[in-house]
Design a protein around this motif. Structure first.
Motif, PDB file in Angstrom:
ATOM      1  N   GLY A  80       0.799  -1.213   0.000  1.00 23.17           N
ATOM      2  CA  GLY A  80       0.000   0.000   0.000  1.00 23.17           C
ATOM      3  C   GLY A  80       0.833   1.264   0.000  1.00 23.17           C
ATOM      4  O   GLY A  80       0.325   2.356   0.263  1.00 23.17           O
ATOM      5  N   SER A  81       2.126   1.152  -0.324  1.00 26.31           N
ATOM      6  CA  SER A  81       3.025   2.307  -0.266  1.00 26.31           C
ATOM      7  C   SER A  81       2.685   3.376  -1.296  1.00 26.31           C
ATOM      8  O   SER A  81       3.137   4.516  -1.176  1.00 26.31           O
ATOM      9  CB  SER A  81       4.476   1.850  -0.475  1.00 26.31           C
ATOM     10  OG  SER A  81       4.831   0.844   0.441  1.00 26.31           O
ATOM     11  N   ASN A  82       1.917   3.020  -2.309  1.00 31.70           N
ATOM     12  CA  ASN A  82       1.575   3.981  -3.364  1.00 31.70           C
ATOM     13  C   ASN A  82       0.420   4.891  -2.973  1.00 31.70           C
ATOM     14  O   ASN A  82       0.104   5.834  -3.707  1.00 31.70           O
ATOM     15  CB  ASN A  82       1.221   3.243  -4.659  1.00 31.70           C
ATOM     16  CG  ASN A  82       0.002   2.351  -4.499  1.00 31.70           C
ATOM     17  OD1 ASN A  82      -0.139   1.663  -3.480  1.00 31.70           O
ATOM     18  ND2 ASN A  82      -0.868   2.323  -5.482  1.00 31.70           N
ATOM     19  N   VAL A  83      -0.223   4.637  -1.830  1.00 33.99           N
ATOM     20  CA  VAL A  83      -1.368   5.440  -1.397  1.00 33.99           C
ATOM     21  C   VAL A  83      -0.988   6.151  -0.105  1.00 33.99           C
ATOM     22  O   VAL A  83      -0.745   5.511   0.924  1.00 33.99           O
ATOM     23  CB  VAL A  83      -2.620   4.567  -1.171  1.00 33.99           C
ATOM     24  CG1 VAL A  83      -3.789   5.428  -0.702  1.00 33.99           C
ATOM     25  CG2 VAL A  83      -2.985   3.815  -2.444  1.00 33.99           C
ATOM     26  N   GLU A  84      -0.939   7.455  -0.166  1.00 34.53           N
ATOM     27  CA  GLU A  84      -0.526   8.242   0.993  1.00 34.53           C
ATOM     28  C   GLU A  84      -1.454   7.995   2.184  1.00 34.53           C
ATOM     29  O   GLU A  84      -2.674   8.046   2.065  1.00 34.53           O
ATOM     30  CB  GLU A  84      -0.528   9.732   0.638  1.00 34.53           C
ATOM     31  CG  GLU A  84       0.022  10.626   1.734  1.00 34.53           C
ATOM     32  CD  GLU A  84       0.092  12.081   1.326  1.00 34.53           C
ATOM     33  OE1 GLU A  84       0.429  12.917   2.180  1.00 34.53           O
ATOM     34  OE2 GLU A  84      -0.186  12.389   0.137  1.00 34.53           O
ATOM     35  N   GLY A  85      -0.848   7.705   3.337  1.00 33.07           N
ATOM     36  CA  GLY A  85      -1.611   7.508   4.564  1.00 33.07           C
ATOM     37  C   GLY A  85      -2.154   6.113   4.764  1.00 33.07           C
ATOM     38  O   GLY A  85      -2.725   5.809   5.823  1.00 33.07           O
ATOM     39  N   LYS A  86      -1.989   5.224   3.792  1.00 39.77           N
ATOM     40  CA  LYS A  86      -2.513   3.865   3.932  1.00 39.77           C
ATOM     41  C   LYS A  86      -1.660   3.091   4.931  1.00 39.77           C
ATOM     42  O   LYS A  86      -0.424   3.130   4.862  1.00 39.77           O
ATOM     43  CB  LYS A  86      -2.500   3.164   2.565  1.00 39.77           C
ATOM     44  CG  LYS A  86      -3.219   1.819   2.547  1.00 39.77           C
ATOM     45  CD  LYS A  86      -3.396   1.333   1.103  1.00 39.77           C
ATOM     46  CE  LYS A  86      -4.148   0.023   1.036  1.00 39.77           C
ATOM     47  NZ  LYS A  86      -4.449  -0.390  -0.346  1.00 39.77           N
ATOM     48  N   PRO A  87      -2.279   2.374   5.870  1.00 41.29           N
ATOM     49  CA  PRO A  87      -1.492   1.597   6.841  1.00 41.29           C
ATOM     50  C   PRO A  87      -0.571   0.615   6.136  1.00 41.29           C
ATOM     51  O   PRO A  87      -0.967  -0.038   5.168  1.00 41.29           O
ATOM     52  CB  PRO A  87      -2.565   0.869   7.661  1.00 41.29           C
ATOM     53  CG  PRO A  87      -3.791   1.702   7.510  1.00 41.29           C
ATOM     54  CD  PRO A  87      -3.722   2.271   6.129  1.00 41.29           C
ATOM     55  N   ARG A  88       0.656   0.506   6.627  1.00 43.18           N
ATOM     56  CA  ARG A  88       1.649  -0.346   5.986  1.00 43.18           C
ATOM     57  C   ARG A  88       1.496  -1.785   6.467  1.00 43.18           C
ATOM     58  O   ARG A  88       1.649  -2.087   7.648  1.00 43.18           O
ATOM     59  CB  ARG A  88       3.061   0.173   6.290  1.00 43.18           C
ATOM     60  CG  ARG A  88       4.163  -0.572   5.540  1.00 43.18           C
ATOM     61  CD  ARG A  88       5.524   0.023   5.858  1.00 43.18           C
ATOM     62  NE  ARG A  88       6.607  -0.696   5.213  1.00 43.18           N
ATOM     63  CZ  ARG A  88       7.092  -0.429   4.017  1.00 43.18           C
ATOM     64  NH1 ARG A  88       6.574   0.574   3.319  1.00 43.18           N
ATOM     65  NH2 ARG A  88       8.077  -1.121   3.495  1.00 43.18           N
ATOM     66  N   ARG A  89       1.180  -2.659   5.549  1.00 42.06           N
ATOM     67  CA  ARG A  89       1.113  -4.095   5.835  1.00 42.06           C
ATOM     68  C   ARG A  89       1.179  -4.823   4.498  1.00 42.06           C
ATOM     69  O   ARG A  89       0.547  -4.393   3.529  1.00 42.06           O
ATOM     70  CB  ARG A  89      -0.172  -4.460   6.571  1.00 42.06           C
ATOM     71  CG  ARG A  89      -0.397  -5.967   6.703  1.00 42.06           C
ATOM     72  CD  ARG A  89      -1.485  -6.306   7.706  1.00 42.06           C
ATOM     73  NE  ARG A  89      -0.951  -6.377   9.062  1.00 42.06           N
ATOM     74  CZ  ARG A  89      -1.538  -5.868  10.144  1.00 42.06           C
ATOM     75  NH1 ARG A  89      -2.690  -5.237  10.018  1.00 42.06           N
ATOM     76  NH2 ARG A  89      -0.983  -5.985  11.327  1.00 42.06           N
ATOM     77  N   VAL A  90       1.944  -5.896   4.432  1.00 43.59           N
ATOM     78  CA  VAL A  90       1.945  -6.704   3.211  1.00 43.59           C
ATOM     79  C   VAL A  90       0.515  -7.179   2.978  1.00 43.59           C
ATOM     80  O   VAL A  90      -0.094  -7.786   3.857  1.00 43.59           O
ATOM     81  CB  VAL A  90       2.908  -7.898   3.335  1.00 43.59           C
ATOM     82  CG1 VAL A  90       2.797  -8.791   2.097  1.00 43.59           C
ATOM     83  CG2 VAL A  90       4.341  -7.416   3.506  1.00 43.59           C
ATOM     84  N   LEU A  91      -0.036  -6.883   1.810  1.00 44.08           N
ATOM     85  CA  LEU A  91      -1.449  -7.155   1.564  1.00 44.08           C
ATOM     86  C   LEU A  91      -1.737  -8.633   1.327  1.00 44.08           C
ATOM     87  O   LEU A  91      -2.792  -9.132   1.700  1.00 44.08           O
ATOM     88  CB  LEU A  91      -1.923  -6.335   0.354  1.00 44.08           C
ATOM     89  CG  LEU A  91      -1.872  -4.811   0.515  1.00 44.08           C
ATOM     90  CD1 LEU A  91      -2.269  -4.132  -0.788  1.00 44.08           C
ATOM     91  CD2 LEU A  91      -2.756  -4.351   1.665  1.00 44.08           C
TER      92      LEU A  91
END
Length: 404
Positions: A366-377
């Motif tokens: 989710g690194s491409n979306v600002e503010g999205k919680p970081r977790r391997v999807l």
């Protein structure tokens, strides 16, 4: 309004376009996201075209239109590893031979690491350097995703193994690009092969040898806005364009559902919950949202690392069996417990965080979306292992799920 006992979401993993450039509405030419392609044919002939993004979809667009446009500007931020795709013609005999393997494939695909017919067959430590190279070359020459998901499983976990395979792919890309400037712009140097999605391509790199194709690096000078006449970068340059194609990706895994106002117990909001922490129980249900079943959402292989047809079929069959079980018992409601969800999230994270994927910025986290919680999807334990765990839960009478 539709009143229903169960809600099954089948909204797709990559179906919520991610677009975030100010000024798009002011552009006087044509502008569209690749996932929202117009129904009428797009005329590229002789036009000045800009493509933003060079991931899997951007690659498809660029290699297809490069010979048609007047001038093509490709706005590149992160270069991609890629594999040249073979696209052979199949005879009727070839098709029949493949269909004759139906039973074998039916039994094999659900239990491989990614749900494809091929699987990891070699251990890195057990082979000589010469034999490793032979395996890598063989997988590369297959012209498929085989190098990524059927060469050595260690490339996902072992930095040294990953570095050697990454070096191999860079070598192959340099042989085709030749020009040092193109190599610098189009060959990854700061992350490893397989930690991002690996696109397949046909003559994509060769497109940049054309005189009408230009690379615009937006890593040092990012896109600032879209203007009425084109794209303005941070250095003040305005790139004049007639058509802008946004190959900018998606709010993966969560975006399709957070764009719907899904409410659970006590009016809790799935959008708000996932804005703080992305959690599911096996990617099939979410605690606090009774009778909501999900497919192609985070914490299951169907979020990225799988053959979607294989994974989605398995998820839908599990959901069907679960609903059948609830109705057979004359019950009305099914929901995962908090403890069960906590356990699955911890198991998911333990496996995911041991991989190199977790150490690389990409839409996989989710690194491409600002503010999205970081977790391997995506669940990284493999399609076969995931299926087994789902089957064990069903066989136990859905332990970890409350029913009433």
């Amino acid at each position: 309004m539709i009143d229903t006992q169960f809600l099954i979401t089948c909204c797709g993993m990559l179906s919520a376009p991610h677009v975030s450039f100010p000024g798009q509405e002011t552009f006087k030419g044509q502008l569209f996201h690749t996932a929202r392609w117009p129904k009428e044919p797009v005329e590229f002939g002789g036009k000045r075209v800009g493509v933003i993004g060079n991931g899997a979809t951007g690659i498809q667009v660029i290699q297809t239109i490069a010979g048609e446009v007047g001038h093509l500007k490709v706005f590149v931020r992160t270069p991609q590893y890629m594999i040249p795709m073979k696209n052979p013609k199949y005879s009727e005999e070839d098709a029949e031979a493949y269909k004759s393997r139906f039973q074998h494939l039916t039994e094999r695909l659900p239990h491989t690491f990614t749900g494809f017919e091929y699987d990891f067959e070699h251990a890195w430590a057990g082979l000589t350097p010469e034999r490793r190279r032979e395996v890598i070359e063989d997988c590369w020459n297959d012209g498929s995703l085989k190098l990524w998901i059927s060469s050595f499983a260690e490339l996902f976990f072992d930095a040294e193994v990953n570095a050697e395979i990454s070096g191999f792919v860079r070598e192959k890309m340099r042989e085709r690009l030749k020009d040092p400037k193109l190599c610098d712009a189009l060959i990854p140097a700061d992350y490893g092969f397989g930690t991002h999605r690996v696109p397949l391509e046909q003559n994509f790199l060769e497109a940049f040898h054309r005189p009408n194709v230009e690379i615009v690096s937006v890593k040092a000078s990012p896109i600032e806005r879209v203007t009425p006449t084109g794209i303005q970068t941070a250095d003040g340059t305005i790139h004049e364009l007639d058509v802008i194609v946004l190959a900018t990706g998606f709010d993966a895994g969560t975006g399709a559902l957070t764009r719907i106002d899904i409410r659970g117990r006590g009016g809790r909001s799935l959008k708000e919950d996932w804005s703080k922490d992305i959690r599911t129980t096996m990617g099939l249900q979410v605690h606090g949202y009774p009778n909501l079943f999900t497919t192609a959402v985070p914490l299951a292989p169907s979020a990225a690392l799988c053959n979607m047809t294989t994974c989605l079929q398995q998820q839908v069959e599990w959901i069907d069996d679960c609903i059948r079980f609830v109705r057979t018992k004359n019950l009305k409601v099914v929901e995962p417990t908090k403890d069960a969800e906590d356990g699955w999230v911890a198991h998911h994270d333990e496996i995911a965080n041991a991989t190199l994927i977790a150490k690389t910025n990409s839409w996989y986290l989710g690194s491409n979306v600002e503010g999205k919680p970081r977790r391997v999807l995506s669940y990284c334990g493999g399609v076969g292992a995931y299926r087994q765990k789902c089957n064990e839960v069903a066989a136990s009478g859905y332990q970890g799920f409350t029913m009433n």
